[in-house]
Each structure stands twice: as structure tokens, then as C-alpha cells.
Enzyme design. Sequence first.
Site, short mmCIF file in Angstrom:
data_model
loop_
_atom_site.label_atom_id
_atom_site.label_comp_id
_atom_site.label_asym_id
_atom_site.label_seq_id
_atom_site.Cartn_x
_atom_site.Cartn_y
_atom_site.Cartn_z
N ARG A 20 0.84 -1.19 0.00
CA ARG A 20 0.00 0.00 0.00
C ARG A 20 0.88 1.25 0.00
NH1 ARG A 20 -1.66 0.72 4.47
NH2 ARG A 20 -1.17 -1.17 5.62
N TYR A 48 -0.81 -3.73 -7.17
CA TYR A 48 -0.73 -4.43 -5.89
C TYR A 48 -2.09 -4.45 -5.20
CZ TYR A 48 -0.15 -5.12 -0.92
OH TYR A 48 -0.33 -5.56 0.36
N LYS A 97 -9.44 -2.55 1.37
CA LYS A 97 -9.31 -1.41 2.30
C LYS A 97 -10.04 -0.17 1.79
CE LYS A 97 -6.43 -3.38 5.31
NZ LYS A 97 -6.23 -4.78 5.02
N HIS A 119 -11.17 -2.39 11.02
CA HIS A 119 -10.03 -3.24 10.64
C HIS A 119 -9.88 -4.32 11.71
CE1 HIS A 119 -5.44 -3.42 9.65
NE2 HIS A 119 -6.11 -4.28 8.92
N SER A 121 -1.75 -4.24 10.37
CA SER A 121 -1.38 -5.25 9.39
C SER A 121 -0.08 -5.93 9.80
CB SER A 121 -1.22 -4.63 8.00
OG SER A 121 -2.45 -4.13 7.55
N CYS A 172 0.48 -8.03 12.21
CA CYS A 172 0.67 -8.15 13.66
C CYS A 172 -0.07 -9.36 14.23
CB CYS A 172 0.20 -6.88 14.37
SG CYS A 172 1.37 -5.52 14.28
N GLY A 173 -0.42 -10.31 13.38
CA GLY A 173 -0.98 -11.55 13.90
C GLY A 173 -2.48 -11.68 13.85
N ASP A 204 -9.74 -9.95 8.82
CA ASP A 204 -9.23 -8.61 8.52
C ASP A 204 -10.22 -7.47 8.72
OD1 ASP A 204 -7.08 -6.97 7.67
OD2 ASP A 204 -7.91 -6.82 5.66
N ARG A 215 2.16 -12.10 -0.29
CA ARG A 215 0.79 -12.41 0.11
C ARG A 215 0.29 -13.73 -0.46
NH1 ARG A 215 -1.91 -8.60 3.66
NH2 ARG A 215 -0.45 -6.86 3.77
#
Length: 624
Positions: free
Chosen positions: A87, A235, A244, A264, A286, A288-289, A311, A405
Site C-alpha cells: 500500500r 498491488y 481497504k 479493521h 497489518s 501483527c498476527g 481482517d 501475500r
Amino acid sequence: MPPQIQSQPPSSLRLLQGDLAALSPALREFIESSAALCQPDALHICDGSEEENRCILALLEEQGMIKKLPKYENCWLARTDPRDVARVESKTVIVTTEERDAVPSARAGVSQLGRWMSPEEFEKARSLRFPGCMKGRTMYVIPYSMGPVGSPLSKTGVQLTDSAYVVASMRIMTRMGRAVLEALGGGDFVRCLHSVGCPLPLKRPLVNSWPCNPELTLVAHVPEQRRIESFGSGYGGNSLLGKKCFALRIASTIAREEGWLAEHMLILGITNPDGRKKYIAAAFPSACGKTNLAMLQPALPGWKVECVGDDIAWMKFDKEGNLRAINPENGFFGVAPGTSAKTNPNAMATICKNTIFTNVAETSDGGVYWEGMDQSLPEGITLTSWKNKLWTPEDGEPCAHPNSRFCTPASQCPIIDPQWESPEGVPIEAVIFGGRRPQGVPLVYEAFDWEHGVFVGAAMRSEATAAAEHKGKAIMHDPFAMRPFFGYNFGRYLAHWLSMAQRPQARLPRVFHVNWFRRCERDGSFLWPGFGENVRVLEWIFRRVDGQAEGRRSAVGYLPAEGELNLKGLGSGLDLQQLFGLSQEFWEDEARSIREYFQTQVGADLPCEMERQLEQLEQRIQQL
């Protein structure tokens, strides 16, 4: 309004698939005006069928944009231009007449809470980019539903794009095609226009057969018109406009107007050994698990976790006052590095078929590889990096891009929740905020009440991740894990969250904060084992919601009382004192940082309730 640019009439278009005459007047006008502007050679109205998908994948393979991975069933590898890998927050804008409608008035420099562009600037930028941008290419019309088709919580979008990669990916990430068109009828929809910005013939050769135009990349949102226009990037976060762009930036503005929340957040269902189930939503920045937690394999016997989404959550109070949530997406767009049979076995099982991988490494036997996969390569198997070069560990750089990804259907997840497509959504009883905090922040604590919970979300900070163009390990403010995704002024966003407490009969979820990433002060190792052991924290949250765990009051919120956190089987090496320790010096610095952030980034738009909560935190810290 879009500029009135005189271009070729759409009557010269070749219609490859679909029937323009069968579409609503509003949709036809959107397609025809966009075609007149972008001047594609052909038009393809997507029906979402299996046959269409096979043709799109075959076309991408022929163009060299994707490569079949014979080790798996219907899996593909894409390698992007190295300039188009994440992004691009610096080129992502909200277009409103008044700047303050988009972002608070920052005291110094550029706002960290979004970027504003005036309608006049946007028209200039649009006129520079879009006229003729699809020459020689096909314009694909993608009708898609965010959320189950027909659900009262769902919304419809139509994306026009010149990227077949986007078509294949949107088919995974959204409900897309004929059924959506039928449900839409003459109804309203979010208008999404996307171009890679490379008209044919090309002016310069492509890198990795990946069309993009990074010098002119722009991702613009016009909330008043329910419009998204993206140029120059292929992307996912910049080109899959249902993600998003729609599901957070545009949806958050719609949610404010209609009285719901677009966040989010992952959504999971957790069932205890007695068979009682609760649903939890959780916000993490994003990488972070989020996906790991959403697909948790519990280490505690008898506990079960099921995934609704990893997400994004759209949440709305029902007539009984329950906060109901849907996952508006249809797939997972997960970060590959760090995903392994140890960290997320359910994700590994999900991605072994019908998946598009982007910027991971390729094994010589037709498989994929990345850092943190924790699998040894068989003897004789070599690796080709995401840069399409033979790779060895001595190269000194990762084989997979840190933001590489997998794009995979949610329905393939072994622990997908039975209610994941429920039209009315699932009832949320707890909300969790969290991030990567190496120092100072306890493993888990609960907010004192809803207002304090909103403050906890507003004060979130986390190490920067690879999902955007930021470098290094700086601790960044990331309120609600929404910092890059707000569709309107963050101060008004906070007021909207606070207003939920005024909803008639509202059963507000309890609010918690977690930190799996605290490190030992002596050797820098992680203090908490994480992954499947995180169910121990979820168990405490479950019991707090049920009123079965007392907790103990602290300066930051309620911590688990002695003996309340189930540590059975973890051994004696756990340092609870460090895991839950509250340093006065650390929290004084934290409060100063929060105050500075509120003053410089939110200013006069900060609700008075947040100022009050900060003052109360400062007073409690003085008593440590």
C-alpha cells in the site's frame, strides 16, 4: 464531478462478454462514461463463473503475469515490479471540499491520520492520468458484494479495471458476478475505477511482466460520491478496491451516516469445554498476527476457535441491542512470511489449492517458500526469489518480499465458522485491541468501561510493519489499527464510537488490550510463547465477559488477578512479573506521547471524553 473530457465514444468498444442493455441506467452511465475517458479496446462484463475464471487465469499465464505451481491444486505465482509491492499511504487520499471533513487540523506538518486532496486538485490529477489510460487493453466490469449477497449488512460495488489479475483476485476476495448484478437491480453501488496506467503499446518494457506506473500512482476516495479511483498500481491493497478502499475508507463514512461501524478487525468464535460460544472482534495493525489469531489452534484441551474473518468487520446493533458483525470479504489476503505449520496450521491448510501467491519465493519442484515457513527444503531443491533470481541464504536479503501475500478462498479454511455467511451477522461480546509493543505494555488488560475502551483504541501504538512503505521498527501511533484507513476526520470517528453508548438497549461489548510481543529486558527474547497459547488469554477474556474472573484494578485497566490466567502446562520459565509489570517511567512517557499525539494530530477535533480519559490515566500513573 468528474471532468468532462471529450474522448472516443463507447460505441466503438468491442463487447467480449455481457449485455450492456440489461444493466441499470446508472450502471450503464458509469461504464460508458469511464470507457469514454479511459478508451479501452474492449469491454468484458464479469459473470463470476468457473469457466470465466479459467479463461482469466489462462490469459494471465499467457501474458507471463502468473505462473502455475504444479505442486498444488490450481495455485499460481505472481511476481510484481519491485516498485509495486505494498500500500502507498503517501499517495492515498480522501477528496472532500473541506479538509477538516477528511483529516483533523494537524498542528505541525502533514497529518498522520490520512491525506486530503481538494476536488480541484483531484480533477487535475485525474485529467493527467486517466484519459486514454486503457488503450489497447480490456476494461473488465466487476459487480461485487461486500458481505453475503442480499444480507441487510452488505453493500454492493462495481469495479472497472484493466487488470485481469484484479479480476482473478476479486473473485476470491469478494462475492462477484451475475448473482450480484441480479441482487443490485437498479439499486445504488460504490463506483470503483482502476487502471494500471500502462496503455498499449508500451513506452518501456515491463519488469516481471507486471504493468504499473509507480511515478503516477494515486488512490483517491470521494466519499460524497461513493467513488474510488485508483491509478498506477496493481498491488492488492491499491487495486482490489473492495478491500481497504471500500470496506474501510468508504464504508466507515457510510457507517457514520447510517449508525454502524466498519473496522479493521478479525472476527472469531470461541467455544469453551462446556460447549458455550462467544464471538470476539479484534483490531491489530497489518502483519501483527490478525490472521494467526483468527485461525488459532488452541493449546488448551476442550477449547475451540472458529474463524469468521481475518481482517475486516462490519458491525451494527440489532433491535435487541446486540452488536452484530459480518466479515464483508470472501477470502483471505494474508501476509505469507511468518506463516507456518507452527504459527498458523489452519492457514497452511487453507492455501494449498485455488490460491494466488504474490511475491513469495518459488521452489524448483513447483512449490512456494518464504521466511518463517519453518520447513527444510528437500535435498536438491533450489529457490527462486521474488525478484525472479536464484537465491541462497548467503544473498543477504529475504527470498520472499516481507509483504508477500496469499489470496485464498475463506471457504477452504478448515475452521471456518458455520455462521461466517450468516446474513444477520454474529453477536460480538468482546472487542480486543493490540499491537507489537516490545516494552512496557502488559499481556492483557480490560478497559474500565466503554469510554475508557474507546480511549484504549485511540491510544494504540505498534511497531511499523511491511504492509506499507514505512521502514524500520519505529513505534507508531495506530489508533484502532485504522490509521491508514480512516475515511473521514479521526476526531469525528472517535465521537461516533463514543455515541454507541447512547444507542437504545445497546449491549456494549467489553473492551480489552493484548500484547503478545513483549520482550525480556535481559536478553530480548519474547516473554510470551504466543500462537496457540494465546487461547489462555482468550479464556480469561471469556470468563471476564461471563463475570467469572474478578481481575485486579491497575493504572491501565483490569489485569488478571493472581491465579486467574490458566498457565497449566507452560512450565516454570514464564516471568509474570515482566509480562504484567507496569513501570511508572514507561507509562509517564507513554502518556506524554499520547498527549502530544492528540494535541498535534487531532487538536480541536478531539472529543472532551478522550481528554478526560488521558487526565485520569496520568493521575493513576502517578500512584504507581
